[in-house]
Enzyme design. Structure first.
Site, PDB file in Angstrom:
ATOM      1  N   LEU A 101       3.981  -0.689 -10.165  1.00  0.00           N
ATOM      2  CA  LEU A 101       3.660  -0.854 -10.121  1.00  0.00           C
ATOM      3  C   LEU A 101       3.004   0.237  -9.485  1.00  0.00           C
ATOM      4  CD1 LEU A 101       2.799  -4.784  -8.292  1.00  0.00           C
ATOM      5  CD2 LEU A 101       2.767  -3.360 -10.423  1.00  0.00           C
ATOM      6  N   GLY A 102       3.273   0.811  -8.349  1.00  0.00           N
ATOM      7  CA  GLY A 102       2.541   2.295  -7.818  1.00  0.00           C
ATOM      8  C   GLY A 102       3.673   2.904  -6.352  1.00  0.00           C
TER       9      GLY A 102
ATOM     10  N   GLY B  11       3.674   5.354  -3.374  1.00  0.00           N
ATOM     11  CA  GLY B  11       3.013   6.256  -2.143  1.00  0.00           C
ATOM     12  C   GLY B  11       3.832   6.946  -1.280  1.00  0.00           C
TER      13      GLY B  11
ATOM     14  N   TYR C 203       4.536   5.711   1.563  1.00  0.00           N
ATOM     15  CA  TYR C 203       5.076   4.883   2.401  1.00  0.00           C
ATOM     16  C   TYR C 203       6.097   4.089   1.929  1.00  0.00           C
ATOM     17  CZ  TYR C 203       5.220   0.241   4.861  1.00  0.00           C
ATOM     18  OH  TYR C 203       5.632  -0.610   5.652  1.00  0.00           O
ATOM     19  N   GLY C 204       5.765   3.962  -0.175  1.00  0.00           N
ATOM     20  CA  GLY C 204       7.082   3.302  -0.366  1.00  0.00           C
ATOM     21  C   GLY C 204       6.837   2.868  -1.855  1.00  0.00           C
TER      22      GLY C 204
ATOM     23  N   VAL D 105       6.688   0.318  -4.766  1.00  0.00           N
ATOM     24  CA  VAL D 105       5.621  -1.292  -5.107  1.00  0.00           C
ATOM     25  C   VAL D 105       6.484  -2.028  -6.856  1.00  0.00           C
ATOM     26  CG1 VAL D 105       4.733  -2.846  -4.957  1.00  0.00           C
ATOM     27  CG2 VAL D 105       4.037  -1.224  -3.537  1.00  0.00           C
TER      28      VAL D 105
ATOM     29  N   LYS E 114       8.614  -4.392  -2.317  1.00  0.00           N
ATOM     30  CA  LYS E 114       8.150  -2.846  -1.718  1.00  0.00           C
ATOM     31  C   LYS E 114       9.513  -3.015  -1.058  1.00  0.00           C
ATOM     32  CE  LYS E 114       4.523  -0.980   0.532  1.00  0.00           C
ATOM     33  NZ  LYS E 114       2.840  -0.940   1.394  1.00  0.00           N
TER      34      LYS E 114
ATOM     35  N   ASP F 152      -7.431  -0.842   6.665  1.00  0.00           N
ATOM     36  CA  ASP F 152      -7.772  -0.485   4.393  1.00  0.00           C
ATOM     37  C   ASP F 152      -8.210  -0.515   3.546  1.00  0.00           C
ATOM     38  OD1 ASP F 152      -6.818   2.084   2.534  1.00  0.00           O
ATOM     39  OD2 ASP F 152      -5.286   1.404   2.061  1.00  0.00           O
TER      40      ASP F 152
END
Length: 253
Positions: free
Chosen positions: A36-37, A39, A41-42, A44, A59, A152
């Site tokens: 899904l995405g 970044g 950070y991680g 997903v 995640k 956020d």
């Protein structure tokens, strides 16, 4: 030399941060459907939960940044575990797989508000925008009562499903204190401006402030000025909700 270092860093990150492909089954339970995405950070994933025969979101923390991400991982999972709200994804479990840290959470089906505004050109008249904003405020009120700041609040982190609003992505959440309360409120001001601008048709290319570009009622303008700290800022969500209710009432009367 800098270019070589950058290449080495990227190669190391690629080796460390394995992305699992579709059909792969994580921890004998979560079948990967797609990414899904991604970044800093991680990563997903949208997954199929083999235990419940339903979709979920998983995640994965980036191993290349494990030291810094471990704190964020613990914070996000701790926050999700205490936020029991129908418009916030529920934490299912935390787990490790192939020496990677993961957590699974409820999948929120729907459309991203950013896509609705910029791709589908969804428009919100002022009263509709205030009613929509009130729904988001009630979620933020719940979060703050739990001692958490979201950190956020943006249109990409809002999902719409049958006119119902969901707030997602608690990766930057923190324990509540005075500064990040105001940060959340400023984000809420930006959010409200975005949806109010959905009906704006620029008559010229002049770059003017929103106070001149948007024809808003006085109460709505005052709410925005307080949220954006142009005037004395709000101190709690209850006061914002009270003013939003008054602004909505003005449209009804």
């Amino acid at each position: 030399m800098e270019v070589i270092r950058w290449i080495i860093k990227k190669l190391w990150q690629t080796l460390m941060d394995k992305t699992f492909s579709p059909i792969h089954i994580l921890a004998n339970r979560y079948k990967v459907e797609k990414v899904l995405g991604e970044g800093s950070y991680g990563i997903v994933y949208l997954c199929w939960d083999l235990n419940t025969s339903g979709k979920c979101v998983v995640k994965q923390m980036r191993k290349s940044k494990r030291k810094e991400n471990e704190t964020m991982y613990k914070q996000e999972t701790a926050v999700l575990s205490i936020l029991n709200h129908p418009s916030i994804p529920k934490l299912m479990e935390t787990f490790t797989y192939q020496n990677n840290m993961f957590f699974a959470m409820e999948f929120i089906d729907g459309e991203n508000l950013e896509d609705l505004l910029f791709t589908k050109k969804k428009q919100y008249q002022e009263k509709e925008a205030l009613l929509f904003f009130k729904e988001l405020l009630e979620i933020v009120q719940h979060i703050h009562k739990k001692g958490v700041a979201h950190g956020d609040i943006r249109i990409p982190n809002v999902i719409m499903n049958n006119e119902r609003l969901f707030l997602i992505d608690f990766g930057l959440s923190q324990n509540l204190h005075k500064k990040n309360v105001q940060d959340d409120f400023y984000d809420l001001g930006d959010f409200l401006l975005f949806i109010l601008y959905s009906t704006y048709d620029a008559p010229s290319k002049k770059n003017q402030p929103w106070t001149k570009e948007l024809n808003l009622q006085t109460n709505t303008t005052c709410i925005l000025k307080k949220l954006l700290q142009i005037e004395e800022p709000y101190q709690n969500v209850n006061d914002i909700l009270q003013d939003v209710n008054h602004a909505i009432s003005d449209h009804i009367n």
